[in-house]
Design an enzyme around this catalytic site. Structure first.
Site, PDB file in Angstrom:
ATOM      1  N   ARG A 332      -6.240  24.527  -9.297  1.00  0.00           N
ATOM      2  CA  ARG A 332      -5.196  25.514  -9.580  1.00  0.00           C
ATOM      3  C   ARG A 332      -5.484  26.859  -8.912  1.00  0.00           C
ATOM      4  O   ARG A 332      -5.218  27.911  -9.489  1.00  0.00           O
ATOM      5  CB  ARG A 332      -5.036  25.735 -11.091  1.00  0.00           C
ATOM      6  CG  ARG A 332      -4.409  24.582 -11.823  1.00  0.00           C
ATOM      7  CD  ARG A 332      -2.914  24.560 -11.533  1.00  0.00           C
ATOM      8  NE  ARG A 332      -2.305  23.331 -12.000  1.00  0.00           N
ATOM      9  CZ  ARG A 332      -1.867  23.152 -13.241  1.00  0.00           C
ATOM     10  NH1 ARG A 332      -1.942  24.093 -14.125  1.00  0.00           N
ATOM     11  NH2 ARG A 332      -1.329  22.014 -13.578  1.00  0.00           N
ATOM     12  N   ARG A 336      -0.333  31.098 -11.352  1.00  0.00           N
ATOM     13  CA  ARG A 336       0.225  32.251 -12.047  1.00  0.00           C
ATOM     14  C   ARG A 336      -0.755  33.375 -12.309  1.00  0.00           C
ATOM     15  O   ARG A 336      -0.362  34.453 -12.726  1.00  0.00           O
ATOM     16  CB  ARG A 336       0.842  31.792 -13.370  1.00  0.00           C
ATOM     17  CG  ARG A 336       2.184  31.126 -13.167  1.00  0.00           C
ATOM     18  CD  ARG A 336       2.708  30.577 -14.457  1.00  0.00           C
ATOM     19  NE  ARG A 336       1.777  29.591 -14.976  1.00  0.00           N
ATOM     20  CZ  ARG A 336       2.000  28.851 -16.049  1.00  0.00           C
ATOM     21  NH1 ARG A 336       3.107  28.996 -16.722  1.00  0.00           N
ATOM     22  NH2 ARG A 336       1.120  27.974 -16.454  1.00  0.00           N
ATOM     23  N   ARG A 345       7.382  33.143  -7.393  1.00  0.00           N
ATOM     24  CA  ARG A 345       8.002  32.340  -8.457  1.00  0.00           C
ATOM     25  C   ARG A 345       9.240  32.992  -9.059  1.00  0.00           C
ATOM     26  O   ARG A 345      10.035  32.341  -9.720  1.00  0.00           O
ATOM     27  CB  ARG A 345       6.974  32.021  -9.543  1.00  0.00           C
ATOM     28  CG  ARG A 345       6.187  30.776  -9.279  1.00  0.00           C
ATOM     29  CD  ARG A 345       6.988  29.493  -9.521  1.00  0.00           C
ATOM     30  NE  ARG A 345       6.927  29.096 -10.923  1.00  0.00           N
ATOM     31  CZ  ARG A 345       7.927  29.144 -11.768  1.00  0.00           C
ATOM     32  NH1 ARG A 345       9.095  29.580 -11.370  1.00  0.00           N
ATOM     33  NH2 ARG A 345       7.788  28.762 -13.013  1.00  0.00           N
ATOM     34  N   ASP A 381       2.896  19.047  -7.293  1.00  0.00           N
ATOM     35  CA  ASP A 381       2.532  18.708  -8.669  1.00  0.00           C
ATOM     36  C   ASP A 381       2.421  17.200  -8.797  1.00  0.00           C
ATOM     37  O   ASP A 381       3.131  16.454  -8.112  1.00  0.00           O
ATOM     38  CB  ASP A 381       3.558  19.242  -9.662  1.00  0.00           C
ATOM     39  CG  ASP A 381       2.995  19.188 -11.080  1.00  0.00           C
ATOM     40  OD1 ASP A 381       2.311  20.150 -11.465  1.00  0.00           O
ATOM     41  OD2 ASP A 381       3.215  18.180 -11.776  1.00  0.00           O
ATOM     42  N   TYR A 457       2.723  10.966 -19.010  1.00  0.00           N
ATOM     43  CA  TYR A 457       3.882  11.878 -18.981  1.00  0.00           C
ATOM     44  C   TYR A 457       5.196  11.101 -19.021  1.00  0.00           C
ATOM     45  O   TYR A 457       6.161  11.511 -19.663  1.00  0.00           O
ATOM     46  CB  TYR A 457       3.849  12.758 -17.732  1.00  0.00           C
ATOM     47  CG  TYR A 457       2.907  13.939 -17.863  1.00  0.00           C
ATOM     48  CD1 TYR A 457       3.272  15.072 -18.589  1.00  0.00           C
ATOM     49  CD2 TYR A 457       1.658  13.919 -17.258  1.00  0.00           C
ATOM     50  CE1 TYR A 457       2.409  16.147 -18.713  1.00  0.00           C
ATOM     51  CE2 TYR A 457       0.785  14.998 -17.372  1.00  0.00           C
ATOM     52  CZ  TYR A 457       1.160  16.108 -18.097  1.00  0.00           C
ATOM     53  OH  TYR A 457       0.317  17.171 -18.221  1.00  0.00           O
TER      54      TYR A 457
HETATM   55  O1  CP3 Z   1      -3.792  24.859  -6.736  1.00  0.00           O
HETATM   56  C1  CP3 Z   1      -3.727  23.663  -7.096  1.00  0.00           C
HETATM   57  O2  CP3 Z   1      -4.603  23.119  -7.809  1.00  0.00           O
HETATM   58  C2  CP3 Z   1      -2.576  22.821  -6.544  1.00  0.00           C
HETATM   59  C3  CP3 Z   1      -1.397  22.744  -7.296  1.00  0.00           C
HETATM   60  C4  CP3 Z   1      -1.305  21.851  -8.530  1.00  0.00           C
HETATM   61  C5  CP3 Z   1      -0.319  22.086  -9.499  1.00  0.00           C
HETATM   62  N1  CP3 Z   1      -0.359  21.068 -10.388  1.00  0.00           N
HETATM   63  C6  CP3 Z   1       0.610  23.204  -9.485  1.00  0.00           C
HETATM   64  C7  CP3 Z   1       1.248  23.584 -10.750  1.00  0.00           C
HETATM   65  C8  CP3 Z   1      -1.988  20.707  -8.898  1.00  0.00           C
HETATM   66  C9  CP3 Z   1      -3.163  20.045  -8.234  1.00  0.00           C
HETATM   67  C10 CP3 Z   1      -1.373  20.221 -10.077  1.00  0.00           C
HETATM   68  C11 CP3 Z   1      -1.773  18.963 -10.732  1.00  0.00           C
HETATM   69  C12 CP3 Z   1      -1.317  18.731 -12.089  1.00  0.00           C
HETATM   70  N2  CP3 Z   1      -0.082  18.929 -12.611  1.00  0.00           N
HETATM   71  C13 CP3 Z   1      -2.090  18.133 -13.080  1.00  0.00           C
HETATM   72  C14 CP3 Z   1      -3.479  17.654 -12.891  1.00  0.00           C
HETATM   73  C15 CP3 Z   1      -4.444  18.764 -12.902  1.00  0.00           C
HETATM   74  C16 CP3 Z   1      -4.846  19.222 -14.248  1.00  0.00           C
HETATM   75  O3  CP3 Z   1      -4.701  20.391 -14.518  1.00  0.00           O
HETATM   76  O4  CP3 Z   1      -5.341  18.361 -15.010  1.00  0.00           O
HETATM   77  C17 CP3 Z   1      -1.331  18.025 -14.233  1.00  0.00           C
HETATM   78  C18 CP3 Z   1      -1.774  17.486 -15.554  1.00  0.00           C
HETATM   79  C19 CP3 Z   1      -0.060  18.520 -13.917  1.00  0.00           C
HETATM   80  C20 CP3 Z   1       1.118  18.561 -14.794  1.00  0.00           C
HETATM   81  C21 CP3 Z   1       1.549  19.925 -14.992  1.00  0.00           C
HETATM   82  N3  CP3 Z   1       2.228  20.662 -14.059  1.00  0.00           N
HETATM   83  C22 CP3 Z   1       1.368  20.721 -16.146  1.00  0.00           C
HETATM   84  C23 CP3 Z   1       0.657  20.290 -17.402  1.00  0.00           C
HETATM   85  C24 CP3 Z   1       1.968  21.951 -15.871  1.00  0.00           C
HETATM   86  C25 CP3 Z   1       2.157  23.092 -16.783  1.00  0.00           C
HETATM   87  C26 CP3 Z   1       0.898  23.883 -16.752  1.00  0.00           C
HETATM   88  C27 CP3 Z   1       1.153  25.290 -17.170  1.00  0.00           C
HETATM   89  O5  CP3 Z   1       0.181  26.012 -17.113  1.00  0.00           O
HETATM   90  O6  CP3 Z   1       2.293  25.647 -17.525  1.00  0.00           O
HETATM   91  C28 CP3 Z   1       2.471  21.907 -14.554  1.00  0.00           C
HETATM   92  C29 CP3 Z   1       3.143  23.001 -13.829  1.00  0.00           C
HETATM   93  C30 CP3 Z   1       2.375  23.521 -12.674  1.00  0.00           C
HETATM   94  N4  CP3 Z   1       1.809  22.770 -11.690  1.00  0.00           N
HETATM   95  C31 CP3 Z   1       2.171  24.883 -12.356  1.00  0.00           C
HETATM   96  C32 CP3 Z   1       1.477  24.927 -11.154  1.00  0.00           C
HETATM   97  C33 CP3 Z   1       1.075  26.148 -10.363  1.00  0.00           C
HETATM   98  C34 CP3 Z   1       2.702  26.063 -13.137  1.00  0.00           C
HETATM   99  C35 CP3 Z   1       4.087  26.297 -12.642  1.00  0.00           C
HETATM  100  C36 CP3 Z   1       4.557  27.726 -12.845  1.00  0.00           C
HETATM  101  O7  CP3 Z   1       5.008  28.037 -13.957  1.00  0.00           O
HETATM  102  O8  CP3 Z   1       4.513  28.513 -11.890  1.00  0.00           O
END
Ligand code: CP3
Length: 649
Positions: A332, A336, A345, A381, A457
């Site tokens: 990540r 944010r 965003r 994602d 999911y």
């Molecule tokens: O920088 C990186 O690591 C690359 C981008 C990335 C994102 N999601 C962007 C994202 C990666 C590798 C992921 C993988 C991902 N997505 C996982 C596996 C990694 C982990 O954390 O275990 C999972 C479980 C997801 C599913 C997912 N997507 C969730 C649970 C969420 C919400 C998280 C939150 O904090 O709200 C997302 C959304 C998401 N994916 C965001 C980002 C930057 C937040 C989106 C935003 O509001 O801007």
């Protein structure tokens, strides 16, 4: 990669804190060029403001026009040095007040006042004139107009044509310095000529930008200066200075997340070398670097001493080769916790961002530019893959991902599409664009969710605490479960190979929630699928197999495959690696929560993990899971520097 300008020339336009800036730049290894660009005007020199107060209190004024919020406040502050504020407010109550937009209205409200006449959006001076024509004839009216920055003679003329008697009340706080020599010399340094060119220009206020260009205009070198900035790396302390830079037709090359001088200097020192090299190389490749995006940089790997992916410290560690230091990237790393990400965003939803390859690439590169990590991870994602399968995915603010039509019955599994992976070609395009613009020795990581985590999911419809629905399907209806896992394995394998074909150097499988299973369940319900998935991945790209929550699964994950096993923080990295064996690399595993603490604590804990790796080849440093949205960006950068410095061998 320590904090070091390496003797490069750094121009600062700071006046009041010129000496402090010089010290900061020197301490960061730069050669300071100090060019004071502004002088504070004492309030009591602002005679127009006092004339205004005198006439207002004498009852001469009928109408006051307030153009800006800053100017309104400054006017009141100035007048308050000689007159009583309550008297002034009383006098303002008995005249008409018109304010141009919400900012001067807010300034009025602070004094308990409100405008008597409202101007419609978008609050330009033509809207203002229209308001007068409709609601308030100006004939024979005595009008005071507060101006900030520049005066608007056309508008004053238009008011006079309507019969008004206009008193213009300019308020200002800054003027050019009396001695313009240092500023002129710095300007010549930036322009180049005979002298050695300046490398960095650091702006710590918007007025500095305007004053620099004002002097350039006076000297007739404005366009030369603008051209010259194509080869000088521009740092801005914060959003307001950045806007002034953009208004001059330039691009800000770096703005710290925390708008403070120290952060600007330190962060420019640690990242500036790379940014400057990119800017000058792109310029040499005919990119207009006054208006450029990160994706406009195109490298020629191997040409002119440029590195290649063979030089990647991250890739070497994936292959368990010896490296000069431990590579680090952070799950990540684009997100944010960064202001630049949040700004993007505001314009795009999460899904739009993922599906607009240029922007996804820009965000991916942004994380590397800001942090100096050894690998980029493509911005996407794990759940994107569910859309072409027929699911209705949404990222809900504050809640995370939601699937509106979850997969819960055998019929649901049956109805899933068998999609063409090219429906995800926007990810492949983002990878292609990123790979071209990314330094060739920085690896680009592609990724996918592992089948169990994606299935969870799809079945739960969103995040879950106990995965009850997922496990119920798994235990109750094994056939349906395995069918779902097989279908996921197929699309995920095509998806990862598509990413590798597009230019991903390595891929990571995120099995974020598989830790909720016991070893026996993992072996029976998950491992065969992960094994087949990994076997089907193009061997040219190393695979990182990552999960969280259950160290008891680690030996089975190794059996399932992967060149690198990703560890969360719940295990001792040394013990886990010894158990896994020397024939696999490991990634991890700092507890992300440490990033809330202090540089000292971060260093100590990074050192503890490096000690556990004990110099064995094949360690990639990372957090045990992703960065949280409210973590201090400086601490993330501190971790990257700590790992690089403490592991240098
Ligand atoms: O920088 C990186 O690591 C690359 C981008 C990335 C994102 N999601 C962007 C994202 C990666 C590798 C992921 C993988 C991902 N997505 C996982 C596996 C990694 C982990 O954390 O275990 C999972 C479980 C997801 C599913 C997912 N997507 C969730 C649970 C969420 C919400 C998280 C939150 O904090 O709200 C997302 C959304 C998401 N994916 C965001 C980002 C930057 C937040 C989106 C935003 O509001 O801007």
């Amino acid at each position: 990669m320590p904090i070091d300008f390496k003797g490069l020339r750094v121009v600062s336009f700071e006046s009041r804190q010129a000496a402090e800036m010089a010290e900061l730049i020197k301490a960061a290894g730069g050669e300071p060029v100090i060019a004071p660009s502004m002088r504070e005007i004492p309030f009591e020199h602002n005679s127009e403001a006092f004339m205004f107060a005198k006439l207002l209190l004498a009852g001469w004024i009928d109408l006051v026009i307030l153009m800006t919020g800053v100017g309104t406040r400054l006017l009141v502050k100035t007048v308050a040095t000689k007159y009583s504020i309550p008297e002034l407010i009383e006098a303002l109550r008995s005249v008409k007040i018109i304010a141009l937009g919400p900012k001067p209205v807010a300034a009025l409200r602070e004094m308990g006042l409100a405008p008597t006449i409202f101007v419609p959006k978008p609050y330009t001076w033509t809207d203002l004139l229209g308001t007068f024509d409709e609601k308030y004839p100006l004939h024979n009216k005595r009008v005071a107009i507060q101006e900030y920055g520049q005066s608007n003679p056309e508008m004053i003329k238009a008011l006079e044509e309507r019969g008004a008697q206009v008193l213009s009340v300019p308020v200002y706080r800054w003027e050019l310095p009396e001695d313009l020599e240092p500023l002129r010399r710095a300007m010549q340094d930036i322009i180049g000529g005979d002298a050695r060119r300046a490398d960095f220009a650091l702006f710590t206020s918007a007025t500095q930008v305007r004053h620099l260009f004002q002097v350039a205009r006076m000297d007739g070198v404005e366009s030369k200066l603008r051209q010259a900035f194509k080869q000088v790396c521009i740092g801005s302390v914060g959003p307001i200075a950045s806007r002034a830079i953009t208004e001059q037709g330039l691009t800000v090359d770096y703005e710290p997340d925390t708008p403070k001088m120290v952060h600007l200097v330190r962060e420019m020192a640690r990242r500036g070398g790379d940014l400057l090299y990119k800017k000058r190389t792109a310029f040499a490749n005919r990119v207009d670097t006054n208006q450029w995006r990160r994706i406009d940089m195109v490298w020629q790997p191997g040409a002119d001493g440029q590195p290649t992916i063979k030089d990647s410290v991250f890739m070497k560690a994936c292959r368990r080769e010896r490296t000069p230091y431990t590579p680090v990237w952070i799950m990540r790393q684009a997100g944010r916790y960064q202001r630049e990400y949040l700004r993007i965003r505001k314009k795009w939803t999460m899904l739009e961002l993922c599906k607009t390859p240029e922007v996804a690439a820009e965000v991916t590169l942004m994380a590397v530019d800001r942090l100096g990590v050894d690998a980029a991870i493509i911005f996407a994602d794990i759940l994107l893959v569910t859309e072409p399968m027929g699911l209705n995915l949404e990222f809900v603010k504050g809640e995370g991902p939601v699937i509106h039509n979850p997969t819960r019955t055998p019929g649901d599994v049956d109805r899933l599409n068998d999609p063409d992976v090219n429906e995800l070609s926007y990810v492949f395009d983002a990878i292609k664009i990123t790979r071209r613009a990314l330094r060739p020795d920085i690896a680009l990581i592609g990724f996918a969710g592992a089948p169990f985590t994606i299935a969870s999911y799809m079945i739960e419809g969103g995040k879950s605490r106990d995965y009850a629905k997922t496990k119920t399907m798994m235990y109750r209806d094994k056939a349906t479960w395995h069918t779902l896992m097989e279908r996921l394995t197929k699309i995920l394998s095509e998806y990862l190979n598509g990413q590798i074909a597009a230019g991903a150097d390595a891929v990571q499988l995120f099995d974020s929630w598989v830790g909720s299973l016991s070893p026996d369940d993992y072996r029976q319900y998950v491992m065969p699928h992960v094994k087949r998935l990994i076997e089907g991945i193009d061997k040219s790209a190393p695979v990182i197999n990552f999960s969280t929550g259950n160290p008891a699964l680690l030996p089975l994950m190794k059996e399932a495959g992967g060149d690198v096993i990703g560890l969360d923080w719940r295990v001792d990295l040394g013990d886990a690696w010894s158990m896994l064996g020397d024939d696999v690399a490991v990634m991890g595993n700092l507890d992300p929560i440490v990033l809330y603490t202090s540089p000292k604590e971060i260093r100590a804990q990074a050192q503890a993990i490096l000690d556990k790796a004990a110099g064995r080849p094949g360690h990639i440093f990372n957090l045990g899971h992703g960065i949280l949205p409210d973590m201090p960006p400086e601490n993330v950068a501190e971790l990257v520097d700590a790992v690089h410095e403490l592991s240098a061998r």
